[in-house]
Design a protein around this motif. Structure first.
Motif, mmCIF file in Angstrom:
data_model
loop_
_atom_site.group_PDB
_atom_site.id
_atom_site.type_symbol
_atom_site.label_atom_id
_atom_site.label_comp_id
_atom_site.label_asym_id
_atom_site.label_seq_id
_atom_site.Cartn_x
_atom_site.Cartn_y
_atom_site.Cartn_z
ATOM 1 N N VAL A 99 0.838 -1.197 0.000
ATOM 2 C CA VAL A 99 0.000 0.000 0.000
ATOM 3 C C VAL A 99 0.872 1.245 0.000
ATOM 4 O O VAL A 99 0.649 2.190 -0.773
ATOM 5 N N ARG A 100 1.888 1.244 0.839
ATOM 6 C CA ARG A 100 2.768 2.418 0.933
ATOM 7 C C ARG A 100 3.531 2.649 -0.367
ATOM 8 O O ARG A 100 3.790 3.792 -0.752
ATOM 9 N N ARG A 101 3.897 1.594 -1.054
ATOM 10 C CA ARG A 101 4.600 1.764 -2.335
ATOM 11 C C ARG A 101 3.701 2.449 -3.360
ATOM 12 O O ARG A 101 4.155 3.309 -4.125
ATOM 13 N N SER A 102 2.428 2.064 -3.389
ATOM 14 C CA SER A 102 1.502 2.723 -4.321
ATOM 15 C C SER A 102 1.236 4.160 -3.919
ATOM 16 O O SER A 102 1.119 5.052 -4.774
ATOM 17 N N VAL A 103 1.129 4.409 -2.611
ATOM 18 C CA VAL A 103 0.968 5.782 -2.111
ATOM 19 C C VAL A 103 2.127 6.655 -2.575
ATOM 20 O O VAL A 103 1.937 7.784 -3.064
ATOM 21 N N GLY A 107 2.055 9.767 -5.678
ATOM 22 C CA GLY A 107 2.160 11.101 -5.084
ATOM 23 C C GLY A 107 1.134 11.390 -4.017
ATOM 24 O O GLY A 107 0.744 12.549 -3.829
ATOM 25 N N LEU A 108 0.700 10.358 -3.284
ATOM 26 C CA LEU A 108 -0.315 10.531 -2.236
ATOM 27 C C LEU A 108 0.311 10.728 -0.856
ATOM 28 O O LEU A 108 -0.400 10.918 0.127
ATOM 29 N N LYS A 109 1.619 10.731 -0.785
ATOM 30 C CA LYS A 109 2.298 10.728 0.510
ATOM 31 C C LYS A 109 1.975 11.957 1.349
ATOM 32 O O LYS A 109 1.784 11.864 2.569
ATOM 33 N N ASP A 110 1.894 13.129 0.743
ATOM 34 C CA ASP A 110 1.602 14.351 1.497
ATOM 35 C C ASP A 110 0.214 14.277 2.135
ATOM 36 O O ASP A 110 0.030 14.658 3.294
ATOM 37 N N LEU A 111 -0.767 13.793 1.375
ATOM 38 C CA LEU A 111 -2.113 13.653 1.927
ATOM 39 C C LEU A 111 -2.133 12.614 3.034
ATOM 40 O O LEU A 111 -2.808 12.804 4.055
ATOM 41 N N LEU A 112 -1.399 11.535 2.860
ATOM 42 C CA LEU A 112 -1.297 10.514 3.905
ATOM 43 C C LEU A 112 -0.817 11.133 5.212
ATOM 44 O O LEU A 112 -1.380 10.894 6.279
ATOM 45 N N GLY A 113 0.227 11.963 5.122
ATOM 46 C CA GLY A 113 0.748 12.609 6.320
ATOM 47 C C GLY A 113 -0.230 13.593 6.929
ATOM 48 O O GLY A 113 -0.373 13.667 8.151
ATOM 49 N N ARG A 114 -0.930 14.336 6.080
ATOM 50 C CA ARG A 114 -1.882 15.327 6.599
ATOM 51 C C ARG A 114 -3.067 14.662 7.291
ATOM 52 O O ARG A 114 -3.563 15.161 8.308
ATOM 53 N N ASP A 158 -2.293 19.057 -11.143
ATOM 54 C CA ASP A 158 -1.447 19.937 -11.954
ATOM 55 C C ASP A 158 -0.566 19.071 -12.859
ATOM 56 O O ASP A 158 -0.474 17.852 -12.677
ATOM 57 N N PRO A 159 0.063 19.674 -13.873
ATOM 58 C CA PRO A 159 0.829 18.872 -14.837
ATOM 59 C C PRO A 159 1.923 18.021 -14.209
ATOM 60 O O PRO A 159 2.175 16.898 -14.665
ATOM 61 N N VAL A 160 2.587 18.509 -13.164
ATOM 62 C CA VAL A 160 3.652 17.737 -12.525
ATOM 63 C C VAL A 160 3.071 16.505 -11.834
ATOM 64 O O VAL A 160 3.597 15.392 -11.955
ATOM 65 N N ALA A 161 1.972 16.685 -11.096
ATOM 66 C CA ALA A 161 1.331 15.560 -10.410
ATOM 67 C C ALA A 161 0.769 14.562 -11.417
ATOM 68 O O ALA A 161 0.839 13.341 -11.208
ATOM 69 N N GLU A 162 0.202 15.065 -12.519
ATOM 70 C CA GLU A 162 -0.315 14.182 -13.555
ATOM 71 C C GLU A 162 0.801 13.345 -14.157
ATOM 72 O O GLU A 162 0.646 12.122 -14.349
ATOM 73 N N ALA A 163 1.934 13.973 -14.457
ATOM 74 C CA ALA A 163 3.060 13.246 -15.040
ATOM 75 C C ALA A 163 3.554 12.157 -14.092
ATOM 76 O O ALA A 163 3.876 11.040 -14.512
ATOM 77 N N ARG A 164 3.609 12.477 -12.801
ATOM 78 C CA ARG A 164 4.066 11.486 -11.827
ATOM 79 C C ARG A 164 3.118 10.289 -11.787
ATOM 80 O O ARG A 164 3.566 9.138 -11.775
ATOM 81 N N ALA A 165 1.828 10.558 -11.765
ATOM 82 C CA ALA A 165 0.850 9.472 -11.700
ATOM 83 C C ALA A 165 0.917 8.600 -12.956
ATOM 84 O O ALA A 165 0.924 7.365 -12.865
ATOM 85 N N GLU A 166 0.972 9.214 -14.122
ATOM 86 C CA GLU A 166 1.021 8.436 -15.354
ATOM 87 C C GLU A 166 2.325 7.654 -15.455
ATOM 88 O O GLU A 166 2.338 6.519 -15.948
ATOM 89 N N ARG A 167 3.414 8.224 -14.983
ATOM 90 C CA ARG A 167 4.687 7.499 -14.982
ATOM 91 C C ARG A 167 4.602 6.276 -14.077
ATOM 92 O O ARG A 167 5.116 5.199 -14.407
ATOM 93 N N ALA A 168 3.926 6.427 -12.924
ATOM 94 C CA ALA A 168 3.761 5.299 -12.003
ATOM 95 C C ALA A 168 3.006 4.155 -12.663
ATOM 96 O O ALA A 168 3.365 2.983 -12.516
#
Length: 227
Positions: A99-103, A107-114, A158-168
């Motif tokens: 689960v943590r690897r997918s997080v 790019g979900l890590k910041d929300l996980l911490g919040r 945003d474009p950076v977050a989108e690129a990260r998700a699609e790369r994943a």
């Protein structure tokens, strides 16, 4: 494959013949209302073609089959723990480390911490649309489905977050089909499918730029400066 919404209605997709090889990344583009979401609904088994067949991994699609997962533009998050949300499409007992690897990957890590960790309770109404999309993306990334369909599922990122998700997802084992929200998705894809209401064209970004005035027009629109 041909599909229309009702008897006598003009077909949305006509004689579409498409083969996406395992492990590939296909971006689907075209004007608004041209049938892109309809295509993902057909591949997901939510719609049935009027003529023709849809197969995934060599077998006819069946509603509710675990061999593919569709994330639409409006992502679904339910009340409960974040862990329950993320494991929703997984076998029981999926390790927390997975689960943590997918997080981390989407790019979900910041929300996980919040929120306070995987066991934190989630209030869907308290999340932004982009945060709900990230939860749904992490859920799909964690799932064992060999085919992932993203129907503008990153439109609130945003474009950076989108690129990260699609790369994943591109690095994840399996096949990825994305209804593109930005030209960058088409640039990252192995192939691009252009729907224009008359016929479908498939090729690389550079190939379609040469072959299709409509694709060149879409690319120019995506690159147009925002006023």
């Amino acid at each position: 494959m041909t599909f229309s919404y009702g008897t006598g209605a003009r077909p949305v997709l006509t004689d579409l013949d498409l083969d996406v090889a395992p492990g590939r990344f296909l971006a689907v583009v075209g004007p608004s209302g041209i049938g892109k979401s309809t295509l993902t609904g057909l591949v997901a088994g939510l719609l049935e073609p009027a003529r023709g067949r849809v197969h995934v991994n060599g077998a006819p699609v069946r509603p509710g089959s675990p061999d593919r997962v569709l994330i639409p533009q409006q992502a679904y998050v339910f009340s409960g723990t974040l862990l329950d949300n993320l494991r929703y499409l997984c076998p029981a007992g999926t390790p927390r480390e997975a689960v943590r690897r997918s997080v981390e990957a989407v790019g979900l890590k910041d929300l996980l911490g919040r929120l306070g960790g995987l066991d934190a309770e989630v209030d869907p109404a308290a999340l932004s649309q982009g945060e709900r999309q990230l939860v749904a993306l992490a859920r799909a990334h964690l799932s064992p489905a060999p085919l992932v369909l993203l129907d503008e599922a990153t439109c609130h990122l945003d474009p950076v977050a989108e690129a990260r998700a699609e790369r994943a997802f591109a690095e994840r084992p399996g096949t990825l089909i994305v209804v593109a929200h930005r030209i960058s998705s088409a640039l990252r894809a192995d192939r691009v499918l252009l729907l224009d209401g008359e016929r479908a064209l498939s090729g690389t970004h550079a190939d379609l730029l040469r072959r299709s005035p409509l694709y060149a027009e879409l690319v120019g629109h995506w690159h147009a400066p925002r006023l």
